[in-house]
Design a protein around this motif. Sequence first.
Motif, PDB file in Angstrom:
ATOM      1  N   SER A 106      45.848  66.056  49.465  1.00 55.97           N
ATOM      2  CA  SER A 106      43.879  66.549  50.646  1.00 55.97           C
ATOM      3  C   SER A 106      43.325  66.391  49.520  1.00 55.97           C
ATOM      4  CB  SER A 106      44.411  67.381  51.717  1.00 55.97           C
ATOM      5  OG  SER A 106      45.111  69.180  51.145  1.00 55.97           O
ATOM      6  N   GLY A 127      53.228  69.098  46.049  1.00 58.20           N
ATOM      7  CA  GLY A 127      52.534  68.143  46.613  1.00 58.20           C
ATOM      8  C   GLY A 127      52.448  66.562  46.477  1.00 58.20           C
ATOM      9  N   ALA A 155      51.806  65.200  44.373  1.00 56.30           N
ATOM     10  CA  ALA A 155      51.665  65.012  42.422  1.00 56.30           C
ATOM     11  C   ALA A 155      50.921  63.506  42.279  1.00 56.30           C
ATOM     12  CB  ALA A 155      52.693  64.971  41.319  1.00 56.30           C
ATOM     13  N   TYR A 214      62.510  65.411  34.240  1.00 54.56           N
ATOM     14  CA  TYR A 214      61.858  65.477  32.598  1.00 54.56           C
ATOM     15  C   TYR A 214      61.730  67.178  32.504  1.00 54.56           C
ATOM     16  CZ  TYR A 214      57.315  65.721  35.658  1.00 54.56           C
ATOM     17  OH  TYR A 214      56.528  66.259  36.461  1.00 54.56           O
TER      18      TYR A 214
HETATM   19  P1  NAI Z   1      51.872  69.091  43.056  1.00 52.58           P
HETATM   20  O1  NAI Z   1      52.589  70.136  43.760  1.00 52.58           O
HETATM   21  O2  NAI Z   1      51.913  67.633  43.675  1.00 52.58           O
HETATM   22  O3  NAI Z   1      51.575  69.100  41.590  1.00 52.58           O
HETATM   23  C1  NAI Z   1      51.959  69.935  40.671  1.00 52.58           C
HETATM   24  C2  NAI Z   1      52.359  69.273  39.287  1.00 52.58           C
HETATM   25  O4  NAI Z   1      53.486  69.860  39.683  1.00 52.58           O
HETATM   26  C3  NAI Z   1      52.637  67.600  39.055  1.00 52.58           C
HETATM   27  O5  NAI Z   1      51.646  67.172  38.479  1.00 52.58           O
HETATM   28  C4  NAI Z   1      53.843  68.072  38.137  1.00 52.58           C
HETATM   29  O6  NAI Z   1      53.708  68.292  37.511  1.00 52.58           O
HETATM   30  C5  NAI Z   1      54.953  68.901  38.901  1.00 52.58           C
HETATM   31  N1  NAI Z   1      55.453  68.886  40.154  1.00 52.58           N
HETATM   32  C6  NAI Z   1      55.617  68.985  41.579  1.00 52.58           C
HETATM   33  N2  NAI Z   1      57.082  67.988  41.841  1.00 52.58           N
HETATM   34  C7  NAI Z   1      57.552  68.307  41.197  1.00 52.58           C
HETATM   35  C8  NAI Z   1      58.821  67.373  40.829  1.00 52.58           C
HETATM   36  N3  NAI Z   1      59.067  67.027  42.424  1.00 52.58           N
HETATM   37  N4  NAI Z   1      59.709  67.665  40.162  1.00 52.58           N
HETATM   38  C9  NAI Z   1      58.695  67.719  38.746  1.00 52.58           C
HETATM   39  N5  NAI Z   1      57.641  68.003  39.032  1.00 52.58           N
HETATM   40  C10 NAI Z   1      56.581  68.010  39.815  1.00 52.58           C
HETATM   41  O7  NAI Z   1      50.379  69.440  43.507  1.00 52.58           O
HETATM   42  P2  NAI Z   1      48.534  69.405  43.307  1.00 52.58           P
HETATM   43  O8  NAI Z   1      48.654  69.053  41.839  1.00 52.58           O
HETATM   44  O9  NAI Z   1      47.560  70.536  43.069  1.00 52.58           O
HETATM   45  O10 NAI Z   1      48.656  68.188  44.657  1.00 52.58           O
HETATM   46  C11 NAI Z   1      48.710  67.796  44.107  1.00 52.58           C
HETATM   47  C12 NAI Z   1      47.838  66.711  45.475  1.00 52.58           C
HETATM   48  O11 NAI Z   1      49.188  67.285  46.862  1.00 52.58           O
HETATM   49  C13 NAI Z   1      47.051  67.076  46.064  1.00 52.58           C
HETATM   50  O12 NAI Z   1      46.359  66.372  47.247  1.00 52.58           O
HETATM   51  C14 NAI Z   1      46.659  68.826  46.879  1.00 52.58           C
HETATM   52  O13 NAI Z   1      46.298  67.982  48.002  1.00 52.58           O
HETATM   53  C15 NAI Z   1      48.556  68.464  47.912  1.00 52.58           C
HETATM   54  N6  NAI Z   1      49.322  68.729  48.157  1.00 52.58           N
HETATM   55  C16 NAI Z   1      50.162  68.545  49.257  1.00 52.58           C
HETATM   56  C17 NAI Z   1      50.918  69.766  49.516  1.00 52.58           C
HETATM   57  C18 NAI Z   1      52.240  69.753  50.781  1.00 52.58           C
HETATM   58  O14 NAI Z   1      51.684  68.814  50.906  1.00 52.58           O
HETATM   59  N7  NAI Z   1      52.876  70.126  51.201  1.00 52.58           N
HETATM   60  C19 NAI Z   1      51.569  71.081  48.872  1.00 52.58           C
HETATM   61  C20 NAI Z   1      51.032  71.308  47.751  1.00 52.58           C
HETATM   62  C21 NAI Z   1      49.459  70.214  46.960  1.00 52.58           C
END
Ligand code: NAI
Length: 373
Positions: free
Chosen positions: A73, A302, A304, A354
């Motif tokens: 989002s 999220g 990522a 990783y």
């Molecule tokens: P994110 O949770 O997608 O990732 C943040 C960082 O955490 C990543 O870059 C990665 O380094 C690490 N990471 C996340 N999941 C991982 C996994 N399974 N294994 C290893 N490392 C992991 O959060 P970010 O970057 O703040 O948001 C990216 C997008 O996701 C945005 O558009 C946000 O709005 C959305 N989002 C969606 C959620 C959902 O679907 N429930 C929750 C949080 C964010």
Amino acid sequence: MTRYRIAWMPGDGIGRDVMDATRIVLDKLALDAEYVSADIGWEFWRTEGDPLPQRTIDILKTCDCAMFGAITSKPKEEADDELSPDMKGKGLVYRSPIVRLRQLFDLYVNLRPCKAYPGNPLNYREGIDLIVFRENTEDLYSGVEFYPLPSDLRVALEAHSPRMKAFKDDASDDIAISCRVVTRRGSRRIVRKAFEYARQYGYKTVTLVEKPNVVRETSGLITREARKIAAEEFPGISLWEANVDAMMMWLIKNPLDYGVMVTTNMFGDILSDLAAQLVGGLGFASSGNIGDDFAVFEPTHGSAPKYAGQYKVNPIATFLATRLMLDWIGEKEKADFLEAAIAGVIAEGKVRTYDMGGSHTSMEMAEAVAGRL
Ligand code: NAI
Ligand code: MG
């Protein structure tokens, strides 16, 4: 006819990677289920102006529960910008499909287990075993928000609260108000779920994490209800009360002292992220959004985008969400097998993604877990 119909919503980015990996594990478990693909996420916002199309809601209504990956989002300006040309100028407003699902299906429990599986190099301490019951529909997430402050609302607030005097010189477009709505009904049902879980799994205490000394009315209401429920319905289980700020310190200092925790939506969002980091962070954090007759299970991370399609992120969070799903539909034995297989792979330490310091792929992790089933 299969026994279960499970809605399958990979969503965006790594949501697809981790859900593909999860299918390997589910297929090995031979769950008698049909997985019904359903659209959710950014692509459907861009092309249809709705990240949760009506057809998805219709599918969900025919399913026992849903598995969900993750969505992207973006802030308002970007959301408007990225709409396809034929969708622009129609006054469409992006709303989080996850928040909508929670409200639409009244998924009032957000269940967040955080267990330190032995041998996980990311464990803050061995032996941590926490579970957060976060209220999922009220509080600061109720959506009762005002900006600019309507003048009739201001007059009403001033009439009812002497504290409003402090803001009398601020113009209506210099004040924003988000209401923390807490109801007796909402409080009672989340507290009761936490206590029922404690009774089922033999916990001696439930910790209510609030701030009634300062946020007197809302935290006060849930505290009074929790005391009543504890005393009237669960005589064998003690209610501990902790202030949310102090709890952040206690959980770092003495994480082994706690087990079942219950709280409102916003405090729960913070508390569960802290608890998740104690046991390995986003690669291990699963959650269930659970109502009385429907539930959606997901990893808490999220989409990522920078790792999307690389099959490199840790799918364990989604496997653990699958374990919650199996438990919820009543497949207790399969849930236990799955958890044991995950724990086995972590303990062995040969296959690591990783984030765990390894270089294995999401699919190799899935094969390793499936190999133990
Ligand atoms: P994110 O949770 O997608 O990732 C943040 C960082 O955490 C990543 O870059 C990665 O380094 C690490 N990471 C996340 N999941 C991982 C996994 N399974 N294994 C290893 N490392 C992991 O959060 P970010 O970057 O703040 O948001 C990216 C997008 O996701 C945005 O558009 C946000 O709005 C959305 N989002 C969606 C959620 C959902 O679907 N429930 C929750 C949080 C964010
Ligand atoms: Mg969060």
